[in-house]
Scaffold this motif. Structure first.
Motif, PDB file in Angstrom:
ATOM      1  N   ASP A 142       0.848  -1.202   0.000  1.00  0.00           N
ATOM      2  CA  ASP A 142       0.000   0.000   0.000  1.00  0.00           C
ATOM      3  C   ASP A 142       0.882   1.249   0.000  1.00  0.00           C
ATOM      4  O   ASP A 142       0.634   2.204  -0.747  1.00  0.00           O
ATOM      5  N   SER A 181       2.502   1.801  -3.342  1.00  0.00           N
ATOM      6  CA  SER A 181       1.553   2.342  -4.317  1.00  0.00           C
ATOM      7  C   SER A 181       1.317   3.825  -4.088  1.00  0.00           C
ATOM      8  O   SER A 181       1.260   4.622  -5.035  1.00  0.00           O
ATOM      9  N   GLN A 238       2.189   6.642  -6.680  1.00  0.00           N
ATOM     10  CA  GLN A 238       1.087   7.446  -7.193  1.00  0.00           C
ATOM     11  C   GLN A 238       1.324   8.940  -6.957  1.00  0.00           C
ATOM     12  O   GLN A 238       1.282   9.744  -7.890  1.00  0.00           O
ATOM     13  N   ASN A 274       1.232   3.726 -11.407  1.00  0.00           N
ATOM     14  CA  ASN A 274       0.490   2.675 -10.720  1.00  0.00           C
ATOM     15  C   ASN A 274       0.669   1.342 -11.408  1.00  0.00           C
ATOM     16  O   ASN A 274       1.164   1.285 -12.534  1.00  0.00           O
ATOM     17  N   GLU A 275       0.312   0.284 -10.705  1.00  0.00           N
ATOM     18  CA  GLU A 275       0.337  -1.063 -11.295  1.00  0.00           C
ATOM     19  C   GLU A 275       1.692  -1.454 -11.855  1.00  0.00           C
ATOM     20  O   GLU A 275       1.845  -1.651 -13.053  1.00  0.00           O
ATOM     21  N   VAL A 276       2.660  -1.543 -10.998  1.00  0.00           N
ATOM     22  CA  VAL A 276       3.976  -1.936 -11.477  1.00  0.00           C
ATOM     23  C   VAL A 276       4.481  -3.149 -10.708  1.00  0.00           C
ATOM     24  O   VAL A 276       3.965  -3.502  -9.652  1.00  0.00           O
ATOM     25  N   PHE A 277       5.486  -3.783 -11.264  1.00  0.00           N
ATOM     26  CA  PHE A 277       6.135  -4.915 -10.604  1.00  0.00           C
ATOM     27  C   PHE A 277       6.875  -4.426  -9.365  1.00  0.00           C
ATOM     28  O   PHE A 277       7.660  -3.484  -9.449  1.00  0.00           O
ATOM     29  N   ILE A 335       9.662  -0.683 -14.169  1.00  0.00           N
ATOM     30  CA  ILE A 335       8.627  -0.011 -14.948  1.00  0.00           C
ATOM     31  C   ILE A 335       9.134   0.301 -16.351  1.00  0.00           C
ATOM     32  O   ILE A 335      10.331   0.314 -16.623  1.00  0.00           O
ATOM     33  N   LYS A 388       5.511   4.307 -20.439  1.00  0.00           N
ATOM     34  CA  LYS A 388       4.108   4.231 -20.029  1.00  0.00           C
ATOM     35  C   LYS A 388       3.710   5.308 -19.021  1.00  0.00           C
ATOM     36  O   LYS A 388       2.545   5.459 -18.717  1.00  0.00           O
ATOM     37  N   GLU A 390       8.918  -6.719 -17.775  1.00  0.00           N
ATOM     38  CA  GLU A 390       8.336  -5.579 -17.066  1.00  0.00           C
ATOM     39  C   GLU A 390       8.933  -4.263 -17.558  1.00  0.00           C
ATOM     40  O   GLU A 390       8.335  -3.205 -17.391  1.00  0.00           O
ATOM     41  N   LYS A 413       2.828 -15.341 -20.441  1.00  0.00           N
ATOM     42  CA  LYS A 413       2.528 -15.244 -19.016  1.00  0.00           C
ATOM     43  C   LYS A 413       2.117 -16.586 -18.419  1.00  0.00           C
ATOM     44  O   LYS A 413       2.258 -16.814 -17.233  1.00  0.00           O
TER      45      LYS A 413
END
Lengths: 229, 229
Positions: free
Chosen positions: B57, B60, B64, B70-73, B100, B104, B154, B214
């Motif tokens: 958390d 993130s 952010q 967001n949404e990364v390894f 990352i 993106k 990634e 995957k």
DNA sequence: ACAAAAGTGTTTAGTGTACACCCATGT
DNA sequence: ACATGGGTGTACACTAAACACTTTTGT
């Protein structure tokens, strides 16, 4: 520049997975708790980080007071942060694992515990907190580590035979390894020094005694485990 | 059973090593601090763990608010406990690293920072706190991880050529790898799927485009790095 | 003499490495 | 036609696995 005041912070615990090897069995030390939470349950030994302590300080304190040990191999595993892992409140746990030779220590149950006992790693009771997962991480780490690094010696006596080292590997990895190929790899890597002495008083041929070669720079061995299918 | 009250606990910070790959260069994201301590110094992005947050958390939230991602390894590295690592008081840092694709995200400097910039991992400035060591641990982990696990994807676009993947490996490992042997290993392991498409508009032969597979259970490749002597 | 474990050597299959060669494309 | 990078194949060296055999000791 402001100094910190006390914000609300989680507590920080250190939990220990203490491995010992004896009689061809890999064991872990567990405490039986005298107090809630998890009263009368088996758990890993652990303790809270004091303000001025490093993690290793905390490990030593736990090993000393709860188990009567000192000067052992220790390595950090992982930090566990599930908000529900301790019913008393938010506690982050830093996992460490230790390798010791049970013959060198007489374990003592500190005042916090009903009992302290060695458990075969393949026959563990249900554990309190999230200690099942900390233990799993530790065993996995030990299995991986032993393939590339000479950590087995921490678990054996100062003098040991190749066969004893071989049995230790089979026990930890929970598989069989060819005796002769294992011997060659260990000797080629020069991780052991032949002392010239032999283990006396056995039924059969007296095997040579070796000592760990501490002064070797490069990691140049690798044990392969048979792929299970 | 007693609940905890507030004992004195160290603060808990999460520090992030955010790797990005672009133009044949592996880079790390650094923040230039607006405030003491280490004002005007470059540091890793980080933040304090809030009482109800997990480590992820916190990661993130940092990604952010400070970087607009967001949404990364993400993967946990290690926890750093040197009592002197933060001049404001006792702070334990849990290191994480992120992978990352810079294409993106448009990075933004949060209100806490003067600036956010990508730095070539081989040309880092002096870092504040103990971030040099956290970074070193991250780079070492990435180097090891990439030898056995398909994490390179990634860092790349969804479609990529084998040559691009090959260059990524050489860049991260900081060595040369035989082009043809690398190709065979990657293809044999079936970690990539040929899409049938080709990269158009290049000077030479148009290479085939692959996509990450995957849905593959077993780790069955290993990249070997030449032993330096 | 025998059993049982320790120590040594050898054959073989498999894998990784170092290459050479052909193919497709733009200039 | 040529330069350049992409794609395929192969011979060799090396390693690890499987296995046989000899040695040493106690009974």
């Amino acid at each position: 520049m402001k100094l910190f005041h006390e914000y609300r912070n989680p507590s920080l615990a250190v939990d220990l997975v203490v491995f010992g090897y004896h009689d061809n069995t890999l064991s872990v030390l567990l405490l039986n708790r005298k107090e809630e939470p998890f009263k009368d349950c088996w758990t890993l030994p652990g303790g809270f980080l004091q303000m001025e302590e490093t993690f290793l300080d905390t490990c030593s304190r736990i090993l000393q007071t709860k188990l009567g040990m000192n000067e052992v191999f220790l390595e950090q595993l992982y930090s566990f942060d599930d908000p529900g892992r301790d019913p008393r409140g938010r506690v982050i746990a830093v996992g460490y694992y230790a390798l010791i030779n049970p013959a060198k220590f007489k374990i003592v149950a500190g005042s916090m515990a009903n009992d302290v006992k060695w458990f075969n790693v393949r026959k563990l009771p249900v554990l309190g907190f999230d200690h099942k997962y900390i233990f799993k991480a530790a065993l996995q780490r030990l299995k991986s580590k032993i393939l590339y690094h000479p950590v087995g010696f921490e678990l054996l006596d100062e003098l040991f035979t190749i066969t004893e080292l071989h049995e230790l590997y089979e026990c930890i990895l929970h598989t069989t390894l060819d005796r002769r190929n294992f011997r060659r790899k260990i000797l080629d890597a020069e991780y052991v020094i032949n002392t010239g002495m032999k283990r006396e008083g056995l039924k059969n041929r007296h095997p040579e005694l070796y000592r760990f070669n501490k002064h070797l720079k490069k990691n140049n061995f690798q044990i392969n485990v048979p792929t299970e299918s």
